[in-house]
Design an enzyme around this catalytic site. Structure first.
Site, short mmCIF file in Angstrom:
data_model
loop_
_atom_site.label_atom_id
_atom_site.label_comp_id
_atom_site.label_asym_id
_atom_site.label_seq_id
_atom_site.Cartn_x
_atom_site.Cartn_y
_atom_site.Cartn_z
N LYS A 98 -64.01 -17.72 5.81
CA LYS A 98 -64.90 -18.73 6.50
C LYS A 98 -65.73 -17.93 7.50
O LYS A 98 -65.24 -16.83 8.06
CB LYS A 98 -64.28 -19.89 7.26
N HIS A 100 -57.52 -21.91 -5.71
CA HIS A 100 -58.90 -21.70 -6.38
C HIS A 100 -58.83 -19.85 -6.87
O HIS A 100 -59.21 -19.76 -8.14
CB HIS A 100 -60.14 -21.89 -5.58
N ASP A 137 -55.38 -23.03 1.64
CA ASP A 137 -56.69 -23.57 1.37
C ASP A 137 -57.49 -23.10 0.19
O ASP A 137 -57.79 -23.68 -0.56
CB ASP A 137 -57.74 -23.60 2.62
N GLU A 176 -67.51 -17.77 2.70
CA GLU A 176 -68.36 -18.97 3.06
C GLU A 176 -68.88 -18.69 4.29
O GLU A 176 -68.40 -17.97 5.13
CB GLU A 176 -67.30 -20.23 3.37
N ARG A 227 -56.86 -48.79 2.59
CA ARG A 227 -56.46 -49.50 3.65
C ARG A 227 -57.50 -50.25 4.37
O ARG A 227 -57.40 -50.67 5.22
CB ARG A 227 -55.61 -48.57 4.44
N ASP A 249 -58.15 -28.71 -9.70
CA ASP A 249 -58.72 -27.41 -8.93
C ASP A 249 -60.10 -27.39 -9.14
O ASP A 249 -60.47 -27.02 -10.25
CB ASP A 249 -57.89 -26.40 -9.39
N HIS A 250 -61.11 -27.84 -8.11
CA HIS A 250 -62.55 -27.79 -8.46
C HIS A 250 -63.15 -26.61 -9.07
O HIS A 250 -64.04 -26.49 -9.66
CB HIS A 250 -63.04 -28.65 -7.46
N LYS A 289 -55.51 -30.97 -4.47
CA LYS A 289 -55.00 -30.13 -3.51
C LYS A 289 -55.06 -30.76 -2.10
O LYS A 289 -55.78 -31.29 -1.90
CB LYS A 289 -55.41 -28.76 -3.95
N LYS A 345 -66.06 -25.50 -12.50
CA LYS A 345 -67.39 -24.31 -12.38
C LYS A 345 -67.38 -23.75 -13.72
O LYS A 345 -66.60 -22.97 -14.31
CB LYS A 345 -67.31 -23.49 -11.49
C1 BG6 Z 1 -62.02 -26.58 -0.82
C2 BG6 Z 1 -61.44 -25.80 0.69
O1 BG6 Z 1 -60.94 -26.68 -1.76
O2 BG6 Z 1 -63.08 -25.67 -1.31
C3 BG6 Z 1 -62.55 -25.58 1.36
O3 BG6 Z 1 -60.60 -26.87 1.09
C4 BG6 Z 1 -63.84 -25.13 0.97
O4 BG6 Z 1 -62.03 -25.24 2.51
C5 BG6 Z 1 -64.26 -25.34 -0.43
O5 BG6 Z 1 -64.89 -24.92 1.83
C6 BG6 Z 1 -65.05 -24.17 -1.28
O6 BG6 Z 1 -65.44 -24.91 -2.45
P1 BG6 Z 1 -66.95 -24.21 -3.02
O7 BG6 Z 1 -66.87 -25.06 -4.19
O8 BG6 Z 1 -68.04 -24.88 -2.13
O9 BG6 Z 1 -66.65 -22.91 -3.05
#
Ligand code: BG6
Length: 510
Positions: free
Chosen positions: A348, A247, A242, A223, A47, A184-185, A155, A189
């Protein structure tokens, strides 16, 4: 190497952070490794009012996220990459008529010979997924008569089972399941993918991978950061939505699943769904009370620096009951895993950033060595997802000297020792897979729904249940004081350090 066909990538939400932070660097890596197809362009759509030149400046030429990557490239190379980027302003609203977008797509396709193949990447809030899919369909931009069309979505895939189902059904009205790629990243990995290889390409682990030899399974995702600038989003989400629903349950499915028939995407995904469906859903308040712990980080000092508590973070409600720590114990109701407890936690503001899986093996059936505390030295397989990626096996050895005193020794493998190999970043790998039509590392609708089935009652209990507590923990420690109560009878969480071989209890908080 698989062939990547000519194509165009259309990114919705292109002026947002994800595009510059993750997608463009991933594309740059592919470009630098000559992995992009001959004819490939990116059309950013969002936008903001921007020209092609301004978009190139923002996401390539002046992007902080690309600085280090382009430093050793020639001007001609950087320009070649930047010239692949185009931009289309969608006006005030994503929910609009896409005929102008269609015209732009057609013109670019004709000019750059992208063979009518289009990948749509929705980097927008999920509420916009269905409207975008609908508008694409209405403009005829979903038809596969003139080249394939794929849709990648980020997501969260819903907020609950009900909304997750509605989202899937909404997308499936306009795109078939085969065209939809849910990213889903974590699946991007290398170490997560290696769970499959560790299990199914070795004959030394799989025979032991069951209730006869495994005592319990532990997964920690920690984290050190807080919610950063995402308080607004996070406060409506929480650790369970989250990280855990997606994940971590993806990791669980890879540990729990049965061997697939082959490595085809559907074979692997079928087994993962079956695994997720076998998680025992906790339904009554007592079970939920005894097997779940939630917590929130509170203000403290880390490295002499004052850090905010969760409720003081920007965008977070002062009385928020959103969890930043979630620990869940559960069982898997199938032949392989009967009675083996799984402990999974995510949080976190912990002492370090780490994700690891620990397979704790049982004490040998017949104990010859009578030393006390020997079970502390039972075999463990530590699979380190990140950082200091690798695998560590702990086993007992005899201490030299008289008698049979047992000590624990480490056998380790570090990914960094594979110096020759270029380890692809998660988004790089996932984008390339989708560009090649390989959905193995993408979540299928039924996987996502099975994960929600398991998570929904926990969320509901945390919201409305009786005797639900929210425990505080000082930012920078390993969660609430009572976190270990979940592992009652077994001991305590293995608190990993920043290196694979660090022993439990290790932490750096000052
Ligand atoms: C994301 C979450 O999907 O994954 C974040 O929304 C999180 O809150 C992140 O920090 C963590 O990813 P990675 O690859 O740094 O472990």
């Amino acid at each position: 190497m698989k062939k990547t066909e000519n194509q165009m990538l259309v990114i919705f939400g292109a002026s947002g952070d994800l595009t510059a932070r993750k997608l463009v660097p991933a594309l740059f890596n592919l470009f630098a490794a000559s992995q992009l197809p001959k004819n490939f362009i990116v059309l950013g759509a969002s936008r903001s009012d921007m020209t092609d030149a301004a978009f190139r400046k923002k996401v390539v030429l002046e992007s902080n996220y690309l600085k280090e990557k382009i430093v050793d490239k020639t001007d001609a190379e950087i320009e070649e990459f930047a010239n692949k980027f185009f931009y289309e302003d969608l006006g005030n609203n994503y929910d609009t008529d896409y005929s102008r977008l269609r015209k732009r797509v057609e013109d670019l396709n004709n000019k750059y010979h992208t063979s009518g193949n289009i990948m749509y990447y929705l980097s927008t809030p999920p509420t916009l997924y269905e409207p975008i899919a609908k508008n694409l369909a209405e403009a005829g931009l979903n038809t596969q008569k003139n080249g394939w069309k794929r849709l990648i979505v980020e997501k969260p895939f819903g907020y609950s089972l009900e909304t997750g189902k509605a989202l899937n059904a909404g997308l499936q009205k306009y795109f078939s399941e085969k065209q939809i790629y849910r990213i889903d990243h974590y699946l991007g990995k290398e170490t997560v993918q290696n769970l499959l290889v560790t299990r199914f390409a070795n004959s030394i682990f799989e025979p032991l991978w069951n209730r006869n030899y495994i005592h319990h399974v532990e997964i920690t995702n920690a984290e050190s950061v807080g919610v950063e600038k995402r308080g607004g989003y996070y406060d409506k989400s929480g650790a369970l939505r989250d990280m855990f629903q997606n994940h971590l349950l993806q990791i669980v499915s890879l540990i729990v699943m049965e061997p697939p028939i082959g490595d085809q995407p559907e074979e692997i995904r079928n087994e993962k769904v079956k695994a997720l469906k076998s998680l025992r859903i906790m339904r009554d308040d007592k079970t939920l009370h005894d097997n779940t712990i939630r917590g929130q980080y509170m203000a403290s000092k880390i490295n002499g620096k004052k850090v905010k508590g969760y409720r003081e973070e920007d965008g977070v409600d002062k009385d928020s009951t959103t969890e930043t720590y979630a620990a869940i114990k559960f069982f898997v109701d199938n032949w392989r895993w009967k009675d083996v407890p799984f402990y999974v936690r995510t949080a976190k503001r912990m002492p370090t950033k780490v994700t690891e899986v620990v397979i704790h093996f049982k004490t040998p059936h017949h104990q010859i060595f009578k030393e006390s505390g020997l079970n502390e030295k039972d075999n463990k397989l530590v699979i380190r997802i990140q950082p200091d990626e690798g695998i560590l096996m702990k086993f007992g050895v005899k201490v030299p000297g008289q008698g049979f005193k047992v000590e624990r020794a480490n056998l380790d493998f570090y990914y960094s020792s594979l110096a020759e190999t270029h380890v692809m970043e998660a988004y790089e790998r996932l984008l390339l897979d989708a560009m090649q039509g390989d959905a193995t590392l993408y979540a299928r609708a039924d996987e996502v729904e099975a994960a929600w089935e398991f998570v929904d009652p926990i969320l509901e209990y945390w919201k409305n249940g009786k005797d639900v507590r929210m425990y505080g923990y000082a930012a920078g420690v390993w969660g609430p004081e009572n976190g270990d109560e979940l592992i009652e009878g077994i001991g305590y969480w293995r608190n990993p350090g920043s290196n694979l071989a660090d022993d439990p209890g290790y932490c750096v908080i000052c």
